[in-house]
Every structure is written in C-alpha cells, then in structure tokens.
Design a protein around this motif. Structure first.
Motif, PDB file in Angstrom:
ATOM      1  N   TYR A   1     -52.369 -67.789   6.440  1.00 17.86           N
ATOM      2  CA  TYR A   1     -51.609 -68.412   7.540  1.00 17.86           C
ATOM      3  C   TYR A   1     -50.831 -69.653   7.123  1.00 17.86           C
ATOM      4  CZ  TYR A   1     -54.953 -65.438   9.920  1.00 17.86           C
ATOM      5  OH  TYR A   1     -55.686 -64.359  10.301  1.00 17.86           O
TER       6      TYR A   1
ATOM      7  N   SER B   1     -52.078 -62.879   1.452  1.00 20.29           N
ATOM      8  CA  SER B   1     -51.950 -61.680   2.277  1.00 20.29           C
ATOM      9  C   SER B   1     -50.515 -61.606   2.767  1.00 20.29           C
ATOM     10  CB  SER B   1     -52.886 -61.789   3.479  1.00 20.29           C
ATOM     11  OG  SER B   1     -52.535 -60.820   4.451  1.00 20.29           O
TER      12      SER B   1
ATOM     13  N   ASN C   1     -58.930 -69.180   9.933  1.00 19.01           N
ATOM     14  CA  ASN C   1     -59.471 -68.171  10.834  1.00 19.01           C
ATOM     15  C   ASN C   1     -60.985 -68.300  10.695  1.00 19.01           C
ATOM     16  OD1 ASN C   1     -60.115 -65.984  12.362  1.00 19.01           O
ATOM     17  ND2 ASN C   1     -59.320 -64.443  10.947  1.00 19.01           N
TER      18      ASN C   1
ATOM     19  N   ARG D   1     -50.004 -53.315   4.157  1.00 20.69           N
ATOM     20  CA  ARG D   1     -51.275 -53.403   3.419  1.00 20.69           C
ATOM     21  C   ARG D   1     -51.063 -53.894   1.981  1.00 20.69           C
ATOM     22  NH1 ARG D   1     -53.923 -55.116   5.805  1.00 20.69           N
ATOM     23  NH2 ARG D   1     -55.841 -54.648   4.691  1.00 20.69           N
TER      24      ARG D   1
ATOM     25  N   ASP E   1     -58.518 -68.714   0.547  1.00 19.06           N
ATOM     26  CA  ASP E   1     -57.894 -67.596   1.262  1.00 19.06           C
ATOM     27  C   ASP E   1     -56.812 -68.192   2.169  1.00 19.06           C
ATOM     28  OD1 ASP E   1     -57.360 -65.222   2.507  1.00 19.06           O
ATOM     29  OD2 ASP E   1     -59.295 -65.011   3.492  1.00 19.06           O
TER      30      ASP E   1
ATOM     31  N   CYS F   1     -55.353 -58.369   1.492  1.00 20.76           N
ATOM     32  CA  CYS F   1     -56.182 -59.416   0.908  1.00 20.76           C
ATOM     33  C   CYS F   1     -57.651 -58.992   0.931  1.00 20.76           C
ATOM     34  CB  CYS F   1     -55.955 -60.659   1.760  1.00 20.76           C
ATOM     35  SG  CYS F   1     -57.049 -61.978   1.441  1.00 20.76           S
ATOM     36  N   GLN F   2     -57.978 -58.143   1.908  1.00 20.18           N
ATOM     37  CA  GLN F   2     -59.380 -57.715   2.052  1.00 20.18           C
ATOM     38  C   GLN F   2     -59.891 -57.057   0.767  1.00 20.18           C
ATOM     39  OE1 GLN F   2     -61.235 -58.475   4.698  1.00 20.18           O
ATOM     40  NE2 GLN F   2     -63.032 -57.457   3.877  1.00 20.18           N
TER      41      GLN F   2
HETATM   42  C1  LIG Z   1     -58.777 -65.334   6.745  1.00 21.19           C
HETATM   43  C2  LIG Z   1     -58.358 -63.917   6.505  1.00 21.19           C
HETATM   44  N1  LIG Z   1     -58.482 -63.393   5.275  1.00 21.19           N
HETATM   45  C3  LIG Z   1     -58.125 -62.143   5.019  1.00 21.19           C
HETATM   46  C4  LIG Z   1     -57.593 -61.322   5.980  1.00 21.19           C
HETATM   47  C5  LIG Z   1     -57.242 -59.904   5.642  1.00 21.19           C
HETATM   48  O1  LIG Z   1     -55.924 -59.799   5.261  1.00 21.19           O
HETATM   49  P1  LIG Z   1     -55.254 -58.404   4.910  1.00 21.19           P
HETATM   50  O2  LIG Z   1     -54.766 -57.812   6.199  1.00 21.19           O
HETATM   51  O3  LIG Z   1     -54.147 -58.746   3.979  1.00 21.19           O
HETATM   52  O4  LIG Z   1     -56.290 -57.540   4.273  1.00 21.19           O
HETATM   53  C6  LIG Z   1     -57.444 -61.817   7.285  1.00 21.19           C
HETATM   54  C7  LIG Z   1     -56.917 -60.953   8.333  1.00 21.19           C
HETATM   55  O5  LIG Z   1     -56.869 -61.249   9.488  1.00 21.19           O
HETATM   56  C8  LIG Z   1     -57.827 -63.159   7.548  1.00 21.19           C
HETATM   57  O6  LIG Z   1     -57.716 -63.708   8.765  1.00 21.19           O
END
Ligand SMILES: Cc1ncc(COP(=O)(O)O)c(C=O)c1O
Length: 436
Positions: free
Chosen positions: A234, A261, A203, A271, A231, A123-124
């Motif tokens: 979770y 994600s 988060n 990933r 986003d 997702c990053q």
């Molecule tokens: C709120 C949030 N967005 C995005 C991510 C990143 O996700 P990914 O590992 O799929 O890149 C995280 C990872 O902990 C997260 O907590």
C-alpha cells in the motif's frame, strides 16, 4: 459410504489432513467471503480491494502490445523469441525483474540487482517461499507485528512455522517488546528468524512507522541477527504527508527482504508480486549465491514460473509510465485520498462525542480501525449485515490469540463517497443499538 445408487464414494477425515486446515487463520477468509456472498446488497467496508472504475479491458491489450514492442525494439527479440517468451515455460525468477528493479529505483529509492528479484504469483506466494526457506527446523519461529495480515499467519501455519507476536503499539512496532520476544524465544530454545511487518499503511491497522522507528528497527535487527520481512502493498497509496523511506531503502546490510504486490497498483487479477532477496547464501552451489536463487528453487516446485502473460500485462503498464507505478496510479491515488478523508470526516461527524468510540487517522492506504465500547465478533458482523446492511471486518481475525475484541476494520477503497456516507449512517445505527 454407500449411496442409494450403489456408487461407492470416498470420504476423508479432516483430522487426517494437515492441522492448518482447522486453524482459524485459514477459516477466516472463507467466513468473511461467505458473509459477503450472503449479503450482496450490503454496503461493504470489508474487502481490501482496489477501486474498480479504472478496470479497462482495452488496457489489457495495450499493455500486452507495449511489452511485445519493448521486447522487439528495446531488446531486439525476433518474432520467434517474443512468441516463446509469452507462450513457453519461462525463467523461474520471472521476466520482468529489470522493470521491477527500475520501478523500485524510480518510486522507492531502492537500488537492487534485478537478479535478486523473484517475480511471484502475487505477494502471497513470495511470503510462502520465504517462510519455507527460513523454516529449516522446528526451532525456527517467525515474529510478526500484531495485529497481522491473515495471509502471513495462514502461510506460516501451512508450513508448521510458529508465529510469535510482537506488540504494534502506537508507533507500529513496540521495539522493547520486540527485544523481549527475541530474548524469550531464544531462552525457550527456539530461533527467531525474522520479523514480519507492513511499515506503510498497514493491513489491518493503517499505521505507518516513522523514520526514526525504522532506523531503530534496522539497528535492532543487526544487533540481534534478525531478518526483517517488509511487506509493502500500500506504500504508494499516500493520502497526505511525506513518504517515509522504506526499510529496504535504508538497509545497508541486506537485513531486509522486501515484498511487493502489484494487486493494488496494477490489479489483483494479474496475480503478480515479487520479493527482493539480495542476501548472500554461503555454501550454495555457486559460491556466495543469492537468497533469490534458493527461493527460485522452491518456486520451481510450487508454481514453476509466474505466468508470462500476466507479467507481460503488468510490465506493459510499467513501461507505459516509464517504470513508475506512482505515475500509473495518479488517478487511483486521488480516489483513495478522497475516500479516506471522507471516511475520517464521516467518523468525526457521527462519533466525535460518543463516549468510548475512537479511531485512528492513517495518512494513506485503505484501512481505518475503530474501537468501540462493546464486544465485536462474527456474530455482531452477521447482525450488522442482516439488520443494517453494512459489512466490515472484526479485528480479532488479525490477532493470533485473543485481541481486537472491541475493534473493527473499515476499508474505504472500493466505495463511492455516497456509499461511504450511507455506510457510516448504518454503522451509527448499529452502534446506537449497542451503546445504551
Ligand atoms: C499486507 C498484505 N500482504 C500481502 C497481500 C497479498 O498480495 P497479493 O494479492 O499480491 O498476493 C495482501 C493482500 O491484501 C496484503 O494486504
């Protein structure tokens, strides 16, 4: 610099590198990992990592096989085509978009055209692509509900995009403050493009927005011509209560960019993440093309395409469970529920009558925030690790300025119940030292 060997080496000055490299958001992860590495035997409430007991090497082979069978039997691919799909460079927007679209319909009630999905390296990457596209000029600013996931703040810094924070408050987003921030930003001559938030089991706070707040948010976004960046890593990991509809499921005007994600619902090493970008882009080559296609152009210059092998593994897991990540994670969800309840009960048993110690009670996800009557920072974390053998995350890492100075984030996803109990005993000993 000349070494004794006479060899000439090159040194670069940090000040000659991009300014983001000195920003706390980029140092935050490194610092937290470094502390964890120095105290490998500590009980760690720090990382937001998924439960490891279901990691299974055999399953990787099985998922790959299931995906290849799907290509052969369901899509009538020849052996050569299957080979090419796995071994070659591939479609920039990804090869599992149909399956992600099905998963979104099955698990989230989100109906989207698979063409509007870009499969990304976690997702990053999706966050990075969207911010890159939205930051057209220096005037473009991003709003983010505070406290904020550091990966978002870090990505914005890399792109020289200013982040303006909006108070989260008790319901997850303070709508009044949002409107004030939008108007103040415009009055200062900047252009707020979007609001970033994690509406489900956020988060770092663990908070979930109720449906009324979600609807209000969509209304404000429409009135203020603002995009919402939802986003949701979770959301499926619910411990109790009924699921709230995602913003995307309620979105009738393409106001929402939805980020997914598979790190928590498949595994982080795969990933694989994605973004749903179903907005129309006027003036693009093909009349009214999709925002996803613009993001795809950026992706082609960043990671070219997401590894087809990774996508095949993730897709195999989806296929094995008829497109449902909820079903695929039935066992893990039970573990997370058990852990969250154990953590909340453990906090209650130890701190209910301790003045100044409070915590929130999320209904799912990995994170709980504890507020204490003393100052919490990196120095206290090191002390906690060295003297008591317990790690956690200082909340101030998630604030863009000053905030969270008396709060810590506890994550319970990776621990056994015994570790949770022992970790809380250690935390209680730390608190006792500072509450006199
Ligand atoms: C709120 C949030 N967005 C995005 C991510 C990143 O996700 P990914 O590992 O799929 O890149 C995280 C990872 O902990 C997260 O907590």
């Amino acid at each position: 610099m000349i070494r004794d060997t006479g060899q000439v080496t090159t040194a670069l000055r940090r000040t000659d590198l991009h300014a983001s490299l000195s920003h706390p958001a980029l140092q935050s992860m490194t610092f937290l990992n470094e502390v964890a590495n120095r105290f490998p035997n500590a009980i760690s409430f720090a990382p937001g990592r998924p439960y490891e007991e279901s990691f299974d090497i055999e399953a990787l082979h099985r998922y790959l096989r299931i995906f290849c069978d799907h290509l052969t039997h369901d899509l009538a691919y020849s052996e050569e085509q299957v080979c090419r799909t796995l071994f070659q460079y591939g479609r920039t927007k990804g090869i599992m978009h149909q399956l992600i679209s099905r998963h979104l319909a099955v698990d989230e009630g989100i109906e989207v055209d698979p063409e509007s999905i870009v499969v990304t390296v976690g997702c990053q990457e999706a966050l990075f692509l969207v911010l890159r596209a939205l930051r057209a000029s220096e005037q473009d600013v991003l709003l983010a509900v505070s406290p904020t996931y550091v990966g978002l703040t870090g990505a914005a810094r890399l792109l020289d995009m200013r982040v303006r924070t909006v108070r989260g408050g008790s319901v997850g987003v303070d709508i009044e403050d949002l409107i004030t921030q939008i108007h103040d930003a415009r009055a200062e001559g900047t252009r707020p493009r979007a609001l970033y938030l994690v509406p489900d089991f956020s988060n770092p706070t663990g908070i979930t927005l109720n449906t009324k707040v979600r609807r209000t948010l969509l209304q404000v976004a429409a009135e203020e011509r603002l995009l919402l960046l939802e986003d949701n890593p979770y959301g499926l990991l619910r411990a109790k209560g009924r699921a709230q509809p995602t913003l995307k499921a309620l979105d009738t005007q393409q106001r929402v960019l939805y980020f997914g994600s598979l790190a928590k619902t498949c595994f982080p090493g795969v990933r694989v993440g994605y973004v749903v970008a179903d907005q129309r882009v006027q003036g693009s080559e093909n009349a009214d093309g999709l925002f996803a296609d613009e993001l795809s152009k950026i992706k082609s210059m960043v990671t070219v395409n997401t590894s087809p092998i990774s996508q095949a593994v993730a897709a195999g897991k989806l296929l094995e469970h008829n497109g449902s990540l909820l079903r695929a994670n039935a066992r893990e969800i039970k573990v997370y529920r058990r852990n969250l309840i154990r953590l909340l009960n453990g906090l209650e048993a130890r701190f209910a009558s301790v003045p100044g110690v409070q915590w929130n009670t999320p209904s799912g996800g990995f994170f709980v925030v504890v507020t204490v009557p003393f100052s919490v920072d990196d120095t206290l974390l090191e002390h906690s690790a060295r003297r008591y053998g317990v790690l956690w995350t200082p909340m101030n890492h998630f604030y863009n300025g000053d905030g969270g100075r008396q709060q810590l984030r506890l994550s319970c996803s990776l621990l056994t119940v015994d570790q949770i109990d022992e970790g809380l005993n250690r935390l209680a000993a730390l608190f006792t030292e500072f509450i006199r």
